[in-house]
Design a protein around this motif. Structure first.
Motif, PDB file in Angstrom:
ATOM      1  N   ALA A  98     -76.143  36.253   7.716  1.00  0.00           N
ATOM      2  CA  ALA A  98     -75.190  35.634   6.718  1.00  0.00           C
ATOM      3  C   ALA A  98     -74.069  36.455   5.926  1.00  0.00           C
ATOM      4  CB  ALA A  98     -75.875  34.643   5.762  1.00  0.00           C
ATOM      5  N   ARG A 102     -70.187  36.505   6.265  1.00  0.00           N
ATOM      6  CA  ARG A 102     -69.289  36.521   5.045  1.00  0.00           C
ATOM      7  C   ARG A 102     -68.313  37.620   5.084  1.00  0.00           C
ATOM      8  NH1 ARG A 102     -68.845  31.537   2.877  1.00  0.00           N
ATOM      9  NH2 ARG A 102     -70.959  30.723   2.955  1.00  0.00           N
ATOM     10  N   GLY A 272     -77.695  26.030   4.831  1.00  0.00           N
ATOM     11  CA  GLY A 272     -76.621  27.257   4.953  1.00  0.00           C
ATOM     12  C   GLY A 272     -76.590  27.995   3.845  1.00  0.00           C
ATOM     13  N   ASN A 273     -76.524  29.238   3.891  1.00  0.00           N
ATOM     14  CA  ASN A 273     -76.260  30.320   2.751  1.00  0.00           C
ATOM     15  C   ASN A 273     -77.404  29.957   1.543  1.00  0.00           C
ATOM     16  OD1 ASN A 273     -75.118  32.051   1.035  1.00  0.00           O
ATOM     17  ND2 ASN A 273     -73.511  30.953   0.274  1.00  0.00           N
TER      18      ASN A 273
END
Ligand code: NAD
Length: 475
Positions: A98, A102, A272-273
């Protein structure tokens, strides 16, 4: 242990005048990893003055010059990507993959905006008028902690493309990432005063940006609660305002969908995240007669997910960002059980063996109804609520029965049907059959999810003020 006591004002790294300090904690271990000095009103005013001065010449730069700057900003982020990734993992607890995503997204924001800039018509003709699109002025950028690099990059890219200068106030909880980004942006050779960055709390630095007469626009991402405070705060100076706020996004699975794909996808979209995502599909809306199958598939999907050390490649869910966020998520899980939802997997407390950090158990509730708190409020953690419908009309109604309107998801084997439903959902973004968001297209929400749009040409237009000139061709 990092000591963070520098701001970036007028192209220089300067010492803060504020003296308050905040401890920074690694959420995976609860160890103190840094201490940041917070800015005061005077720091903020100095940054605004630098941006105001720089605006005089920056607003007159050519598209070609600004396009090259966006390229250099992209290159500077990529050149420092390894350090930025590590900062995101250490301070925020983002799982490695992730974090890589990003940083790449942040760099790509500059290139996508460069493309939009190069195609944009700054002078347009309408009837007898020449319409000139001019930079709005100094922009105050205020961002949250859940995707610090990419949120700053998206807003900064639009501002630079438009010819606006900025004062950026990232979340005070992202100070290590801010320092790394600040050092990267400094390498892009942008004229002094165009980019100014200060650490500080919302009620001091954020409030001063909101009220200051030399700030022409606030570009804010964060909670709906703070978005409302800022909206009140800009009234006296009549600033332009874009607000990217919270969400409680629905995910409708139609009866004709492939449930073996759609349910694991729904879990991924919700988590997600690490669940700390504004577009998390946190309300899964499924046909009532398929509930048992959905529960079984969701449970299996969650069991296959690795929660743990964010430095490891196969980790999907890291810790919550802070103890406060951990407690928030715990509170919602407890409320879900108290209000009568059925716990499918997860629950209160830490996953076994992960007591040393702010890790929560990825949780799924079934038999959730729209009157329950977990169906209405943004949790901002890996908690998925399953609701059921008997008719598609009911599914659409349920999807729209929220004060938010950021994202929505639909799974169906009929594209016609999915597109029809998409046209009836009140949200800024709709994603069908696992398609992710398109960052060249407008991103933002309706209702209490926000005002305005970011990214691409829409993000650029938010930073421009149209001026209509008639008689421009008369002698
Ligand atoms: P938050 O609203 O608490 O803080 C966001 C920023 O606002 C921080 O920099 C904070 O210091 C500042 N702030 C706080 N009080 C302020 C005030 N009175 N005046 C000016 N600034 C102030 O949000 P958070 O907890 O950092 O982030 C989580 C929230 O952000 C969630 O609600 C999430 O949905 C939202 N979010 C939205 C999007 C989107 O694109 N719509 C993206 C990411 C996060």
């Amino acid at each position: 242990m990092k000591t963070l006591n520098q701001f970036y004002i007028n192209g220089q790294f300067v010492s803060p005048q504020g003296t308050d300090v905040l401890d920074l904690i690694n959420p995976s271990t609860k160890e103190m990893i840094g201490r940041v000095t917070l800015g005061n009103v005077k720091d903020t005013q100095d940054a605004i003055a630098a941006a105001k001065q720089a605006f005089k010449s920056f607003s007159r730069t050519s598209v070609e010059e600004r396009s090259q700057m966006l390229q250099r900003l992209h290159d500077a982020v990529m050149a420092n990507s390894e350090a930025l990734i590590q900062g995101n993992i250490e301070e925020y607890g983002a799982p490695l993959n992730a974090a890589i995503g990003r940083v790449n997204l942040a760099a790509a924001d500059f290139l996508r905006t460069k493309e939009a800039l190069e195609e944009f018509e700054f002078v347009q003709y309408m009837g007898k008028a020449k319409v000139v699109l001019e930079p709005v002025g100094v922009i105050g950028i205020i961002t949250p902690w859940n995707a610090s690099y990419s949120q700053i990059a998206a807003k900064l890219a639009s501002a630079i493309a438009a010819g606006c200068t900025v004062v950026i106030k990232p979340s005070e909880l992202s100070a290590i990432q801010t320092q790394l980004l600040m050092e990267s942006l400094d390498q892009a050779d942008i004229p002094a005063g165009v980019i100014n960055i200060i650490n500080g709390t919302g009620d001091v630095v954020g409030a001063e940006l909101t009220r200051h007469p030399d700030i022409a626009m606030i570009s804010f991402t964060g909670s709906t609660h703070v978005g409302k405070i800022i909206r009140h705060g800009v009234i006296d100076t009549m600033k332009r305002l874009t607000l990217e706020l919270g969400g409680k996004s629905p995910n409708i699975i139609l009866d004709d969908a492939d449930f073996n794909k759609a349910v694991p996808l729904a879990v991924k979209i919700a988590y997600g995240n690490s669940g700390q995502s504004c577009i998390a599909g946190s309300r899964l809306i499924v046909p009532r007669h398929r509930l048992e199958e959905v529960k079984r598939l969701a449970k299996a999907a969650v069991e296959a997910i690795k929660v743990g050390d964010p430095r490891e490649k196969d980790t999907v869910i890291g810790p919550m960002v802070t103890g406060k966020q951990y407690n928030n998520v715990q509170r919602y899980i407890k409320l879900g059980m108290e209000e009568g939802a059925e716990l499918v997997i997860g629950g209160e407390g830490h996953p076994e063996g992960l007591e040393q950090g702010y890790f929560v158990k990825p949780t799924v509730f079934a038999n959730v109804t729209m009157d329950m708190t977990i169906a209405r409020e943004e949790i901002f953690g890996p908690v998925l609520s399953i609701l059921t419908y008997t008719t598609e009309e009911e599914a659409i109604e349920m999807a729209n029965d929220t004060s938010y309107g950021l994202a929505a998801y639909i799974s169906s084997s009929s594209l016609d049907k999915a597109n029809q439903i998409a046209s009836r959902i009140s949200s800024g973004i709709v994603m069908i059959n696992g398609a992710g968001p398109e960052m060249k297209a407008p991103f933002g929400g309706s209702k209490q999810s926000g005002i305005g749009r970011e990214y691409g040409v829409y993000g650029l237009e938010e930073c421009l003020e149209p001026k209509s000139i008639t008689g421009y061709d008369l002698v």
